[in-house]
Design a protein around this motif. Structure first.
Motif, PDB file in Angstrom:
ATOM      1  N   GLN A  12      14.886  -0.025   2.704  1.00  0.00           N
ATOM      2  CA  GLN A  12      13.653  -0.731   2.362  1.00  0.00           C
ATOM      3  C   GLN A  12      13.066  -0.221   1.050  1.00  0.00           C
ATOM      4  OE1 GLN A  12      11.109  -0.465   5.795  1.00  0.00           O
ATOM      5  NE2 GLN A  12      11.727  -2.499   6.454  1.00  0.00           N
ATOM      6  N   SER A  13      13.161   1.058   0.801  1.00  0.00           N
ATOM      7  CA  SER A  13      12.645   1.610  -0.452  1.00  0.00           C
ATOM      8  C   SER A  13      13.433   1.087  -1.650  1.00  0.00           C
ATOM      9  CB  SER A  13      12.694   3.133  -0.424  1.00  0.00           C
ATOM     10  OG  SER A  13      11.911   3.630   0.628  1.00  0.00           O
ATOM     11  N   LEU A  14      14.747   1.009  -1.516  1.00  0.00           N
ATOM     12  CA  LEU A  14      15.561   0.464  -2.601  1.00  0.00           C
ATOM     13  C   LEU A  14      15.272  -1.019  -2.824  1.00  0.00           C
ATOM     14  CD1 LEU A  14      18.978   2.218  -1.962  1.00  0.00           C
ATOM     15  CD2 LEU A  14      17.392   2.605  -3.846  1.00  0.00           C
ATOM     16  N   TRP A  15      15.050  -1.754  -1.736  1.00  0.00           N
ATOM     17  CA  TRP A  15      14.726  -3.171  -1.872  1.00  0.00           C
ATOM     18  C   TRP A  15      13.379  -3.357  -2.578  1.00  0.00           C
ATOM     19  CZ3 TRP A  15      16.935  -7.431  -2.474  1.00  0.00           C
ATOM     20  CH2 TRP A  15      16.278  -8.638  -2.299  1.00  0.00           C
ATOM     21  N   VAL A  16      12.404  -2.510  -2.267  1.00  0.00           N
ATOM     22  CA  VAL A  16      11.113  -2.566  -2.952  1.00  0.00           C
ATOM     23  C   VAL A  16      11.283  -2.232  -4.429  1.00  0.00           C
ATOM     24  CG1 VAL A  16       8.873  -1.405  -3.137  1.00  0.00           C
ATOM     25  CG2 VAL A  16       9.677  -2.201  -0.924  1.00  0.00           C
ATOM     26  N   ALA A  17      12.123  -1.262  -4.741  1.00  0.00           N
ATOM     27  CA  ALA A  17      12.373  -0.909  -6.137  1.00  0.00           C
ATOM     28  C   ALA A  17      13.019  -2.073  -6.888  1.00  0.00           C
ATOM     29  CB  ALA A  17      13.253   0.336  -6.218  1.00  0.00           C
ATOM     30  N   VAL A  18      13.930  -2.770  -6.250  1.00  0.00           N
ATOM     31  CA  VAL A  18      14.572  -3.928  -6.879  1.00  0.00           C
ATOM     32  C   VAL A  18      13.551  -5.034  -7.112  1.00  0.00           C
ATOM     33  CG1 VAL A  18      16.223  -5.806  -6.459  1.00  0.00           C
ATOM     34  CG2 VAL A  18      16.884  -3.443  -6.053  1.00  0.00           C
ATOM     35  N   PHE A  68       0.985  -7.103  -8.425  1.00  0.00           N
ATOM     36  CA  PHE A  68       2.071  -7.311  -7.468  1.00  0.00           C
ATOM     37  C   PHE A  68       2.805  -6.007  -7.179  1.00  0.00           C
ATOM     38  CE2 PHE A  68       6.742  -7.823  -7.466  1.00  0.00           C
ATOM     39  CZ  PHE A  68       6.901  -8.274  -6.173  1.00  0.00           C
ATOM     40  N   MET A  69       3.092  -5.246  -8.230  1.00  0.00           N
ATOM     41  CA  MET A  69       3.801  -3.980  -8.048  1.00  0.00           C
ATOM     42  C   MET A  69       2.970  -2.985  -7.250  1.00  0.00           C
ATOM     43  SD  MET A  69       5.502  -3.353 -11.733  1.00  0.00           S
ATOM     44  CE  MET A  69       6.613  -4.502 -12.478  1.00  0.00           C
ATOM     45  N   THR A  70       1.687  -2.904  -7.550  1.00  0.00           N
ATOM     46  CA  THR A  70       0.806  -1.975  -6.845  1.00  0.00           C
ATOM     47  C   THR A  70       0.688  -2.364  -5.377  1.00  0.00           C
ATOM     48  OG1 THR A  70      -0.416  -1.625  -8.880  1.00  0.00           O
ATOM     49  CG2 THR A  70      -1.473  -0.932  -6.852  1.00  0.00           C
ATOM     50  N   LEU A  73       4.041  -1.562  -3.528  1.00  0.00           N
ATOM     51  CA  LEU A  73       4.244  -0.130  -3.304  1.00  0.00           C
ATOM     52  C   LEU A  73       3.251   0.421  -2.290  1.00  0.00           C
ATOM     53  CD1 LEU A  73       6.094   2.123  -4.252  1.00  0.00           C
ATOM     54  CD2 LEU A  73       4.423   2.650  -6.022  1.00  0.00           C
ATOM     55  N   ALA A  74       2.003  -0.028  -2.357  1.00  0.00           N
ATOM     56  CA  ALA A  74       0.998   0.437  -1.401  1.00  0.00           C
ATOM     57  C   ALA A  74       1.326  -0.025   0.014  1.00  0.00           C
ATOM     58  CB  ALA A  74      -0.383  -0.056  -1.809  1.00  0.00           C
ATOM     59  N   SER A  75       1.837  -1.245   0.154  1.00  0.00           N
ATOM     60  CA  SER A  75       2.196  -1.711   1.495  1.00  0.00           C
ATOM     61  C   SER A  75       3.405  -0.949   2.045  1.00  0.00           C
ATOM     62  CB  SER A  75       2.465  -3.208   1.488  1.00  0.00           C
ATOM     63  OG  SER A  75       3.629  -3.507   0.768  1.00  0.00           O
ATOM     64  N   LEU A  76       4.352  -0.588   1.186  1.00  0.00           N
ATOM     65  CA  LEU A  76       5.478   0.229   1.647  1.00  0.00           C
ATOM     66  C   LEU A  76       4.983   1.566   2.181  1.00  0.00           C
ATOM     67  CD1 LEU A  76       8.605   0.799   1.816  1.00  0.00           C
ATOM     68  CD2 LEU A  76       8.322   1.890  -0.405  1.00  0.00           C
ATOM     69  N   PHE A  77       4.089   2.206   1.449  1.00  0.00           N
ATOM     70  CA  PHE A  77       3.595   3.497   1.884  1.00  0.00           C
ATOM     71  C   PHE A  77       2.746   3.389   3.136  1.00  0.00           C
ATOM     72  CE2 PHE A  77       4.935   5.114  -2.187  1.00  0.00           C
ATOM     73  CZ  PHE A  77       5.302   6.407  -1.877  1.00  0.00           C
ATOM     74  N   SER A  78       1.853   2.408   3.182  1.00  0.00           N
ATOM     75  CA  SER A  78       0.959   2.329   4.344  1.00  0.00           C
ATOM     76  C   SER A  78       1.665   1.819   5.590  1.00  0.00           C
ATOM     77  CB  SER A  78      -0.239   1.440   4.023  1.00  0.00           C
ATOM     78  OG  SER A  78       0.179   0.112   3.806  1.00  0.00           O
ATOM     79  N   ASP A  79       2.646   0.938   5.444  1.00  0.00           N
ATOM     80  CA  ASP A  79       3.317   0.362   6.607  1.00  0.00           C
ATOM     81  C   ASP A  79       4.510   1.164   7.090  1.00  0.00           C
ATOM     82  OD1 ASP A  79       1.484  -1.666   6.400  1.00  0.00           O
ATOM     83  OD2 ASP A  79       2.871  -3.079   5.437  1.00  0.00           O
ATOM     84  N   ARG A  80       5.220   1.854   6.175  1.00  0.00           N
ATOM     85  CA  ARG A  80       6.461   2.504   6.569  1.00  0.00           C
ATOM     86  C   ARG A  80       6.451   4.026   6.433  1.00  0.00           C
ATOM     87  NH1 ARG A  80       9.818   0.472   9.674  1.00  0.00           N
ATOM     88  NH2 ARG A  80      11.451   1.629   8.658  1.00  0.00           N
TER      89      ARG A  80
END
Length: 88
Positions: A12-18, A68-70, A73-80
């Protein structure tokens, strides 16, 4: 945390980076191709002709997609990530 959770987190982190880097990379690719075609057609071989427009357009796209980027990234950190750190 077992290895399946770790692999899922990395995936999921790599997908967010892409997803975050795709607009910048697409603009750089398109700008490079257009300027390369222009240089090939006119035989102008100036290095700043490729660098300056590409950087300017990438800065513009970065400014437009910054929210969009912020948010992504914030949703990745808060959700996962934060639930895993908290032990959830």
């Amino acid at each position: 945390m077992d290895e399946n959770m770790l692999f899922d987190m990395v995936r999921q982190s790599l997908w967010v980076a892409v997803r975050m880097s795709a607009p910048l990379l697409a603009v750089a690719l398109i700008t490079g191709v257009v300027i390369g075609l222009f240089q090939a057609l006119t035989s102008v071989q100036e290095m700043t002709l490729t660098f300056v427009p590409k950087v300017a357009l990438m800065l513009g796209v970065f400014w437009v997609t910054m929210s969009f980027m912020t948010t992504t990234l914030a949703s990745l950190f808060s959700d996962r990530i934060l639930p895993l750190v908290a032990g959830g």
